[in-house]
Design an enzyme around this catalytic site. Structure first.
Site, mmCIF file in Angstrom:
data_model
loop_
_atom_site.group_PDB
_atom_site.id
_atom_site.type_symbol
_atom_site.label_atom_id
_atom_site.label_comp_id
_atom_site.label_asym_id
_atom_site.label_seq_id
_atom_site.Cartn_x
_atom_site.Cartn_y
_atom_site.Cartn_z
ATOM 1 N N LYS A 244 0.435 4.850 6.682
ATOM 2 C CA LYS A 244 -0.104 5.597 5.528
ATOM 3 C C LYS A 244 0.427 7.026 5.584
ATOM 4 C CE LYS A 244 -3.071 2.250 4.477
ATOM 5 N NZ LYS A 244 -2.588 1.223 3.621
ATOM 6 N N SER B 287 0.794 -1.234 0.000
ATOM 7 C CA SER B 287 0.000 0.000 0.000
ATOM 8 C C SER B 287 0.825 1.283 0.000
ATOM 9 C CB SER B 287 -0.967 0.026 1.179
ATOM 10 O OG SER B 287 -0.271 0.183 2.388
#
Length: 185
Positions: free
Chosen positions: A93, A48
């Site tokens: 993230k 990711s």
């Protein structure tokens, strides 16, 4: 010739073992304090965040950064996954939205606070796949997170609890140390 040296004491196994136990206990305490209050050590299990952080990279984050400063747009952060009430799942993230921001995602681009110019994101791996337009308003004390590999990232766009509360952000990622060493930006 006379021997003036003092007689050697016999080796004391008990004292030696006790000495080693003391060293190990002190080392364990130092490691605990470092890992609990100073740094966060994490392994990234998914793609990711590629190409910023690759799958299976080991990273170090600073817990101290967010004790003294608010998280900033663009920071790569380690945080508790907002949909896991047990707080056992860490995510990594990039912070895209800060408290008070409005975020629009349309035509594969991110727009902040009503701007007609998309956010400059040189770190993303590839253009985001076009999806129906999305609109978010970041509440006070919360953050909106996206992965750098947007087409393969389970991030704020898909979570039941869209935003990450400030107190759930653990650390700012500083560098990778395995399999190679490098600063994360």
């Amino acid at each position: 010739m006379k021997d003036n040296s003092t007689p050697k004491e016999p080796f004391n196994w008990k004292a030696e073992i006790l000495s080693w136990i003391q060293v190990l206990v002190i080392a364990a305490l130092i490691a605990f304090v470092l890992n609990r209050f100073i740094i966060a050590n994490s392994r990234v299990p998914s793609p990711s965040m590629e190409n910023t952080i690759m799958t299976h990279d080991r990273i170090i984050g600073s817990r101290l950064t967010y004790y003294f400063n608010d998280p900033q747009r663009g920071d790569v952060a380690i945080f508790y996954f907002p949909d896991d009430v047990t707080e056992k799942t860490y995510y990594v993230k990039r912070i895209i939205g800060v408290p008070g921001d409005t975020i629009d995602i349309r035509d594969g681009h991110v727009y902040l606070n009503g701007s007609e110019t998309p956010l400059d994101e040189p770190y993303i791996r590839e253009p985001m796949e076009v999806s129906p337009p999305l609109h978010y308003e970041v509440p006070e004390g919360c953050y909106f997170m996206l992965g750098d590999n947007r087409n393969f990232s389970a991030d704020s766009r898909f979570w039941k609890n869209t935003f990450v509360k400030k107190e759930k952000i653990i650390a700012k990622v500083l560098f990778r140390y395995f399999p190679s060493i490098g600063r994360i930006q």
